[in-house]
Design an enzyme around this catalytic site. Structure first.
Site, PDB file in Angstrom:
ATOM      1  N   CYS A  96       5.188   0.934 -16.344  1.00 57.47           N
ATOM      2  CA  CYS A  96       3.903   1.001 -15.528  1.00 57.47           C
ATOM      3  C   CYS A  96       3.317  -0.123 -14.859  1.00 57.47           C
ATOM      4  CB  CYS A  96       3.342   2.514 -15.226  1.00 57.47           C
ATOM      5  SG  CYS A  96       2.383   3.101 -13.536  1.00 57.47           S
ATOM      6  N   HIS A 103       6.170   7.024 -17.069  1.00 57.64           N
ATOM      7  CA  HIS A 103       5.554   7.168 -17.849  1.00 57.64           C
ATOM      8  C   HIS A 103       6.069   8.472 -19.306  1.00 57.64           C
ATOM      9  CE1 HIS A 103       1.701   5.175 -16.571  1.00 57.64           C
ATOM     10  NE2 HIS A 103       2.464   5.475 -15.763  1.00 57.64           N
ATOM     11  N   GLU A 128       5.888   8.162 -22.130  1.00 61.12           N
ATOM     12  CA  GLU A 128       5.094   7.926 -23.655  1.00 61.12           C
ATOM     13  C   GLU A 128       4.362   9.190 -23.531  1.00 61.12           C
ATOM     14  OE1 GLU A 128       3.467   6.385 -20.161  1.00 61.12           O
ATOM     15  OE2 GLU A 128       2.243   7.129 -19.771  1.00 61.12           O
TER      16      GLU A 128
HETATM   17  N1  LIG Z   1      -2.346   0.573 -10.957  1.00 66.08           N
HETATM   18  C1  LIG Z   1      -0.575   0.601 -10.565  1.00 66.08           C
HETATM   19  C2  LIG Z   1      -0.238   0.456 -12.374  1.00 66.08           C
HETATM   20  C3  LIG Z   1      -0.427   2.372 -12.559  1.00 66.08           C
HETATM   21  C4  LIG Z   1      -0.138   2.521 -14.113  1.00 66.08           C
HETATM   22  O1  LIG Z   1      -0.144   2.548 -15.042  1.00 66.08           O
HETATM   23  N2  LIG Z   1      -0.938   4.008 -13.118  1.00 66.08           N
HETATM   24  C5  LIG Z   1      -0.781   4.378 -14.867  1.00 66.08           C
HETATM   25  C6  LIG Z   1      -2.298   5.970 -14.890  1.00 66.08           C
HETATM   26  C7  LIG Z   1      -2.808   5.196 -15.880  1.00 66.08           C
HETATM   27  C8  LIG Z   1      -4.156   7.185 -15.412  1.00 66.08           C
HETATM   28  O2  LIG Z   1      -5.139   6.881 -14.267  1.00 66.08           O
HETATM   29  O3  LIG Z   1      -4.008   8.085 -15.992  1.00 66.08           O
HETATM   30  C9  LIG Z   1      -0.182   0.801  -9.639  1.00 66.08           C
HETATM   31  O4  LIG Z   1      -0.568   2.035  -9.004  1.00 66.08           O
HETATM   32  O5  LIG Z   1       1.213   0.398  -9.477  1.00 66.08           O
END
Ligand SMILES: N[C@@H](CCC(=O)NCCCC(=O)O)C(=O)O
Length: 270
Positions: free
Chosen positions: A112, A220, A222
Site C-alpha cells: 500500500c 493489503h 497481510e
Molecule cells: N496513504 C496512502 C496509502 C494507503 C495505505 O497504506 N492504507 C493503509 C490504511 C491503514 C489504516 O488506516 O488502517 C493512500 O491513501 O493511498
C-alpha cells in the site's frame, strides 16, 4: 539456523500525550505466522538513518501501509496540505532503505503506502484523491465500519501473464481489499506493472532485473494472510525468499568455520 529477521519501518504516531514509533499488528502477525520469520520494527528518523547498518542485520524488508501519504516534494509535485497527513520521518527512513535493499538484493515486500514509496524511491510519481478522477473507483478505506469490514476483500485485480507475482498467486482475476486514496501515476522506470484494477489503477509491481524478491502491492495481503490463499501464498513466498537470503549470507561464514574446524582437527591429528 536462527530465524531470519525482516525490518519494518515504523510510522510516527501521536497519542497518549507522546510520540510513538508504531507498526500495525497485522504486519507483524503475517510476518511471524505466515512468512515464518521474525519482524524488527525500525524507528522512523528524519535524520541519522544508516541503512547499511540496519540492512547488515536483517534478511528482508517489509514496507507497510499507513494512513499518511508520501510527501509530494519527494516526487516533484505541488505540496498541498490537503494531500496530507504526512510522515517525513517515515519517508526519510523507508525510501533509502528501499533503494539500498534493492542494491544489496535483500528481499522486499512493499504494501500500500509501501508500493507508493517504492515507486517514488525509484523515480516515479503518485496521483492523489484518485476517486475524484473521471472513471476511477473509490479505493478508500470505508469509514465508520469495523476494521474487518474496512479490510474486506471486495475488488477484482487482474494479474498479468508472465509477471513475477503470478509465480506465487497465479494469473487472471484475484480478489483483494482496497484502502487507499493515492496510487502510482508515473511508474518508475525500473518497475514492471504486474496487476491492475478494472479502472486502470496499478495494483502490483515488481522491480525489473531485481537481484531477489522485490514486489509491491497496493492492496493489503497481510490482513488476511492466514486465511486468504493469494495473501498467504505471497507471504509464504516472501518468507522463503528471506530464508534463502539468510542462508546465502550465512554460507561464507559457515564454510569459514568448517575450514577452521577441519584445519584444527588436522593439526590435532598430526
Ligand atoms: N496513504 C496512502 C496509502 C494507503 C495505505 O497504506 N492504507 C493503509 C490504511 C491503514 C489504516 O488506516 O488502517 C493512500 O491513501 O493511498
Amino acid at each position: 539456523m536462527s530465524k531470519p529477521f525482516v525490518a519494518v519501518p515504523a510510522d510516527i504516531r501521536e497519542f497518549d500525550s507522546t510520540t510513538w514509533h508504531a507498526v500495525q499488528t497485522q504486519y507483524i502477525r503475517a510476518i511471524h505466522k505466515v512468512s515464518g520469520v521474525m519482524a524488527m520494527i525500525v524507528p522512523a528518523l528524519e535524520t541519522g538513518n544508516d541503512p547499511d547498518a540496519l540492512l547488515d542485520r536483517v534478511d528482508g524488508l517489509l514496507v507497510s501501509g499507513s494512513a499518511t501519504n508520501v510527501h509530494p516534494a519527494l516526487y516533484g509535485a505541488e505540496v498541498r496540505e490537503s494531500d496530507g497527513p504526512f510522515d517525513p520521518a517515515r519517508d526519510a527512513t523507508s525510501l533509502p532503505l528501499i533503494r539500498r535493499a534493492l542494491e544489496r538484493g535483500i528481499p522486499l515486500l512493499a504494501i500500500c503506502r509501501g508500493i507508493q514509496e517504492l515507486n517514488v524511491a525509484l523515480g516515479g510519481t503518485l496521483a492523489t484523491e484518485i476517486q475524484d478522477m473521471p472513471g476511477m473507483w473509490d479505493h478508500r478505506k470505508p469509514d465508520g465500519v469495523p476494521r474487518e469490514a474496512a479490510y474486506a476483500i471486495r475488488q477484482d485485480v487482474h494479474i498479468k501473464e508472465g509477471s513475477c507475482i503470478a509465480r506465487y498467486i497465479g494469473t487472471g482475476s484475484v480478489q483483494v481489499n482496497s484502502l487507499h486514496r493515492q496510487a502510482i501515476s508515473k511508474t518508475a522506470p525500473r518497475l514492471q506493472v504486474e496487476a491492475i484494477a478494472e479502472d486502470g489503477t496499478v495494483e502490483a509491481v515488481s522491480v525489473i532485473d531485481a537481484k531477489g524478491f522485490a514486489i509491491g502491492v497496493q492492496w493489503h495481503p497481510e490482513y488476511w494472510a492466514e486465511t486468504d490463499q493469494p495473501s498467504r501464498k505471497l507471504f509464504e513466498a516472501f518468507g522463503d525468499a528471506v530464508r534463502a537470503y539468510a542462508a546465502e549470507k550465512a554460507a561464507p561464514a559457515q564454510s569459514a568455520v568448517r575450514r577452521a574446524m577441519s584445519a584444527s582437527a588436522g593439526s590435532m591429528a598430526s
